[in-house]
Structures are given as structure tokens and as C-alpha cells.
Design an enzyme around this catalytic site. Structure first.
Site, mmCIF file in Angstrom:
data_model
loop_
_atom_site.group_PDB
_atom_site.id
_atom_site.type_symbol
_atom_site.label_atom_id
_atom_site.label_comp_id
_atom_site.label_asym_id
_atom_site.label_seq_id
_atom_site.Cartn_x
_atom_site.Cartn_y
_atom_site.Cartn_z
ATOM 1 N N HIS A 138 0.814 -1.215 0.000
ATOM 2 C CA HIS A 138 0.000 0.000 0.000
ATOM 3 C C HIS A 138 0.850 1.269 0.000
ATOM 4 O O HIS A 138 0.406 2.317 -0.474
ATOM 5 C CB HIS A 138 -0.951 0.003 1.187
ATOM 6 N N LEU A 383 -3.509 -9.639 5.506
ATOM 7 C CA LEU A 383 -3.347 -9.233 4.110
ATOM 8 C C LEU A 383 -2.084 -8.415 3.876
ATOM 9 O O LEU A 383 -1.821 -7.976 2.765
ATOM 10 C CB LEU A 383 -4.577 -8.436 3.643
ATOM 11 N N PHE A 384 -1.321 -8.160 4.928
ATOM 12 C CA PHE A 384 0.042 -7.639 4.830
ATOM 13 C C PHE A 384 0.159 -6.296 4.124
ATOM 14 O O PHE A 384 1.162 -6.020 3.454
ATOM 15 C CB PHE A 384 0.968 -8.658 4.148
ATOM 16 N N CYS A 385 -0.829 -5.424 4.263
ATOM 17 C CA CYS A 385 -0.820 -4.118 3.589
ATOM 18 C C CYS A 385 -0.590 -4.270 2.087
ATOM 19 O O CYS A 385 0.040 -3.430 1.446
ATOM 20 C CB CYS A 385 0.222 -3.188 4.194
ATOM 21 N N ALA A 386 -1.112 -5.364 1.540
ATOM 22 C CA ALA A 386 -1.055 -5.608 0.099
ATOM 23 C C ALA A 386 -2.330 -6.339 -0.287
ATOM 24 O O ALA A 386 -2.305 -7.423 -0.863
ATOM 25 C CB ALA A 386 0.181 -6.425 -0.261
#
Length: 462
Positions: A138, A383-386
Site C-alpha cells: 500500500h 493481508l500484509f498491507c497488500a
């Protein structure tokens, strides 16, 4: 594509003695013990390097040695201020050497990769077109504001990534400015991207390119000149330095032509009142233009110390050892039929020590909570900032959340269902061995403890 040439870092003032290059590199927290819900304690296995790597002991020692001499920079006539100023600017030169920057490039110190990319977004020329893959973190996906952004679909091979970019650039306005933003190593799959080829495609179509090296720089040497990128951004806290510092390095022209990212002292060269009562400002054209306010001298020095420590340890040795750890983890997970490793480019793709996977019948939050509470292993889930990338990779994965659910999904969306293990220069073999063994036990026997959902997170039931 798996290694990049790099020059040696410029020398900086180092109070601590050079450490022995034993493997793994000494890091803070390596002897910390944590309690287990099943009783007893165990040495903590930090396997969340992709979020924040532990600080190198070398970095901490260097910072501690400097701390008594701490002073303000660029503004003081006193000895400590002058020493701190010299250290600050030597750190800038060290980072430039670590990245193999061009002589004309600027190195700007920021708070993080996110801050660096938002700074670059703030200085884009008018009508700039931005091209970014949906696979980005992100920090790379979101900061482009009012620019005309083209989001590119996730490629399934490195060659397809280049082809996708070339097709998109071929139909753009050829007369306006354009910027391509791409990651060097995925924070979800760990896979290395074809940065040099993407840079060549961008330049062939009159566009510039910025490299998000947050996950690449801690694992591989990054050469701005070899890769031929226009800018590179990374964070100190992923490079074995403490939180709160980052870097944007690259071409100076867009940076010099734009208004300062922050207005204030340090960015201004001259300020004068006008006859009409207003104020005229002459801004610096150096890196100081975008470094207003009192800088994070300790954070900057810690980045420089980490750059020097990694260079002296030798990336060739660090990469070789990391490949050994990657093979251990991937080989161990491959022995568990219920586990599926997430990948864009396939099993043979070169990668860094970042691996995400799903486990049939388990919710990610529940599995990560059990690894922590029952084995003393710290990983990441979610979701790992993705978000777009993980959702693409999950594809048609089952929706079942298991008995301990992650935050509820929005209508029509799947629940969170990915676990990420990540490691690096400070990771001992025992940590990855314990992780692989814990995965096998949890899949075979289930959790030993009961868990409940609390504010969207899975926690041990008391």
C-alpha cells in the site's frame, strides 16, 4: 536477477569495534524468552522480519556510543552540534555509497518507505501519469493523490510483468511526464522482480521509475546505477535499524522544482518580509529542501551504521545463508499437504526470506496465535498491507474461517486467510527448524489450547 552489484559504503564515524562476521549476525532480542500458554518459557523466534527486522547489535552499539555527543544539526556553533552535523552528512554519504547512487543524486532522509513515496508523490510534475502494479504494498499503491494512475494487473511471470508495463506505456500520452513504481522484492511472496528490465522499458517510453526497496535492501545489494532506476526508497526498521527513519534517493530535478514537502526551518535558505507585509521565501535546492525541522539524527546514523554493517558482513555470504534458510522452510512446508505457499512467479523464482502460505481448515489468525502462544514463534497473518495482491493469490481458496475467526470480511469478500513467515541476517537455524516443526504438529494434532476472538484478533482463552 537474484544479486545486484554494489559499491562499498562510505566510511562513517564508528565508535564501536567492528564485529566478527559470524553467521547469523548478532541482533537485539536474540536471547529474549517468552512464556508459553502450555507452561514454561522458550527463546523467542522472531520470524516477522518483513514487518520490522530486529536491530543489529552493531547498530545499537554505534548509536549508544554516539548518544552522549548528541546535538542539533546545521544550526549550532558548539562542538556537539558540529560533530552531529558532520555525522549526519557523513551518514548521507554512506547511504549514497550503499545504494551506488549517481554523483548528481540526492539522498533525502524521511520517516519510512511510506513517507519517502509520499514525498515523491508530492513533487510529481503537473499531469504526471503513474503506473503501478496491483501487487504493490500500500505504501507504493496509494500515495499518488491527484495523479492519473494506471493500475496494472498482477503478472504471473517476470517476462509478463515487463510486457504488461510496455503495453501500458505504449498507449500513454508521449509528451507528458510519467512515473513507474515497482517493488524490488514482494512483501507477500518474497519473489524478486525484474527491476532492471522494467527500468529499461520505462525509459524506452520516456517514463521514470522508482524502486520500493523496503524488502530488497535488507537482503540484497541495491545499485541505483546497475538497475538504472531514477529513485529508490527504503525504511530503516526493515534494514536492522530502529524505527522512525527512511530514505528517498535519486534524481534531483523534480525534487528541486517542487515546493518543499514540509515548510519550515531547515528547508528555507532565506526568508524576508515584503513591503506589503507578506513574506518571501527562498528554498534550498539541496536535500535540505525536503528535510524541514530538526532531523532524526540518531535514526539517520542508525541507517548508516546498518548499511556499513551489511556491506562489511558481505552480501554474498548473507544471500547464500538466506537461501539455505529459504530452502529449509519451503522444503519443510512442502511436506505438509494441507499447506499451500503463495506465489506469483512459481517455485523456481528467486526470492528473499519472505514466504506466505495458507493452511486448509485453519484461519490465519488462529494459526498465527497458536504459533505464538504454544511455540514462542512470531509471524504475521492477514493481508500484509497488500490487499489486492493477497486476494489475487488466494483466488478460490475456501472461505471457512475455522473456530477462531479473523475480522469479518466485507460482503462478497473472502476472510483473511494467509500467514507470513519472514527472516534474514539475524535468524538462526533453530528458529526456522522450530517453525517447520510447529507447523507440522499443528496441522497433524491441532492446537493444544482454546482460543477466542477479541477485537478481531485470535487470542488464547484465559
Amino acid at each position: 536477477m537474484s544479486t545486484y552489484p554494489n559499491t562499498a559504503a562510505t566510511d562513517i564515524v564508528t565508535a564501536a569495534a567492528d564485529p566478527a562476521c559470524a553467521e547469523p549476525l548478532p541482533v537485539l532480542g536474540r536471547d529474549v524468552t517468552v512464556p508459553l500458554v502450555t507452561g514454561g518459557e522458550v527463546t523467542y523466534a522472531a520470524l516477522d522480519y518483513a514487518a520490522s527486522a530486529p536491530a543489529l547489535q552493531r547498530v545499537w552499539d554505534d548509536v549508544a556510543a554516539y548518544a552522549p555527543y548528541y546535538g542539533s544539526v546545521h544550526r549550532g556553533a558548539g562542538y556537539l552540534s558540529q560533530l552531529s552535523t558532520d555525522l549526519f552528512e557523513q551518514s548521507r554519504a554512506t547511504v549514497a555509497g550503499f545504494l551506488d547512487c549517481r554523483p548528481s543524486d540526492q539522498v533525502i532522509f524521511t520517516r519510512s518507505t511510506t513517507d519517502s513515496l509520499n514525498l515523491l508523490a508530492a513533487v510529481l510534475p503537473a499531469d504526471c501519469q503513474v503506473f503501478v502494479f496491483e501487487t504493490e504494498h500500500h505504501a507504493s499503491l496509494l500515495p499518488w493523490g491527484d495523479a492519473q494512475v494506471t493500475y496494472l494487473n498482477a503478472p504471473r511471470t517476470p517476462a509478463q510483468a515487463v510486457e504488461t508495463l510496455e503495453r501500458a506505456l505504449a498507449v500513454r500520452d508521449p509528451y507528458g511526464p510519467a512515473l513507474v513504481c515497482v517493488t524490488g522484492a514482494s512483501n507477500v511472496t518474497g519473489e524478486l522482480w525484474p527491476v532492471k528490465e522494467l527500468a529499461a522499458a520505462a525509459h524506452a517510453h520516456g517514463a521514470r521509475i522508482v524502486l520500493d526497496a523496503a524488502q530488497l535492501a535488507p537482503h540484497h545489494p541495491v545499485s541505483v546505477q546497475e538497475l538504472d532506476v531514477d529513485w529508490v526508497a527504503f525504511s530503516g526498521h526493515k534494514l536492522y535499524a530502529p524505527f522512525g527513519s527512511g530514505v528517498l534517493a535519486g534524481r534531483a530535478d523534480w525534487l528541486q522544482q517542487a515546493e518543499p514537502y514540509l515548510a519550515g526551518g531547515g528547508a528555507s535558505r532565506k526568508v524576508a518580509r515584503r513591503a506589503d507585509g507578506g513574506v518571501d521565501v527562498e528554498w534550498h535546492t539541496t536535500a535540505a529542501r525536503h528535510e524541514a525541522g530538526s532531523p532524526n539524527v540518531i535514526g539517520v546514523y542508525s541507517i548508516a551504521s546498518a548499511c556499513k554493517a551489511l556491506t562489511e558482513a558481505g552480501f554474498e555470504d548473507l544471500v547464500a545463508r538466506e537461501r539455505h534458510l529459504i530452502a529449509k522452510v519451503r522444503g519443510g512446508l512442502a511436506e505438509v499437504p494441507a499447506v499451500r505457499i503463495l506465489s506469483l512467479f512459481g517455485d523456481d523464482a528467486p526470492r528473499v526470506g519472505v514466504i506466505s502460505f495458507v493452511v486448509d481448515g485453519w484461519n490465519s489468525s488462529h494459526f498465527a496465535a497458536a504459533l505464538s502462544a504454544e511455540y514462542g514463534i512470531g509471524v504475521r497473518d492477514g493481508l500484509f498491507c497488500a490487499h489486492p495482491l493477497v486476494r489475487t493469490l488466494l483466488g478460490s481458496e475456501p472461505q471457512a474461517q475455522g473456530e477462531c475467526g479473523a475480522p469479518e470480511a466485507a460482503p462478497g469478500e473472502r476472510s483473511l486467510n494467509a500467514i507470513r513467515v519472514s527472516f534474514g541476517a539475524g535468524t538462526p537455524d533453530e528458529h526456522v527448524d522450530r517453525f517447520v516443526g510447529a507447523v507440522k504438529e499443528l496441522v497433524a494434532d491441532g492446537a493444544k489450547w482454546q482460543y477466542r476472538t477479541e477485537e478481531g484478533r485470535c487470542v488464547p482463552a484465559v
